[in-house]
Design a protein around this motif. Structure first.
Motif: not given
Length: 132
Positions: A1, A49, A3, A39-41, A37, A129
């Motif tokens: 992942m 990102v 970020s 996030r992406r795969e 923050t 989150e």
């Protein structure tokens, strides 16, 4: 992942209801460092990102809605203990709405999640989150 994190700050006043809060039941001020923050795969087509400039701008816009306010007087928070944890969720949800509306660009629709952390001091912080 993957970020990226962008940072801003916020200064508010508020009070709490409930014995658990001790002297914080009285009106007091708080200054928080606010980290968002994203996030992406997989990185997007530009190998990022999300655009850091857009993320910084949108975080600033969200915190400006709360900055220098007495939260006890804000209709959105009537009867609510505006704890650090609660405020982290407010900021995260408001940022998520901006992502949904395209404020961080079309590529940001590929983001997997967002975490917002409010640092109340150098020794204590709270996070929320959520998925995007």
């Amino acid at each position: 992942m993957f970020s990226i994190t962008v940072r801003d700050h916020i200064m508010i006043a508020h009070s709490f209801r409930g014995e658990v809060f001790g002297p914080a039941q009285r009106l007091h001020g708080a200054t928080f460092l606010v980290d968002a923050t994203f996030r992406r795969e997989q990185l997007d087509d530009d190998n990022i990102v999300v655009d850091i400039g857009l993320a910084t701008r949108e975080l600033a816009a969200v915190v400006s809605e709360l900055n220098y306010r007495n939260l006890d007087n804000e209709p959105d928070f009537a009867g609510v203990n505006t704890s650090t944890e609660f405020l982290a969720k407010v900021v995260a949800d408001r940022l998520a709405e901006r992502v949904r509306k395209g404020a961080l660009g079309e590529e940001a629709r590929g983001l997997a999640g967002l975490t917002v952390t409010l640092h109340e001091s150098h020794v204590a912080w709270a996070s929320y989150e959520r998925a995007l």
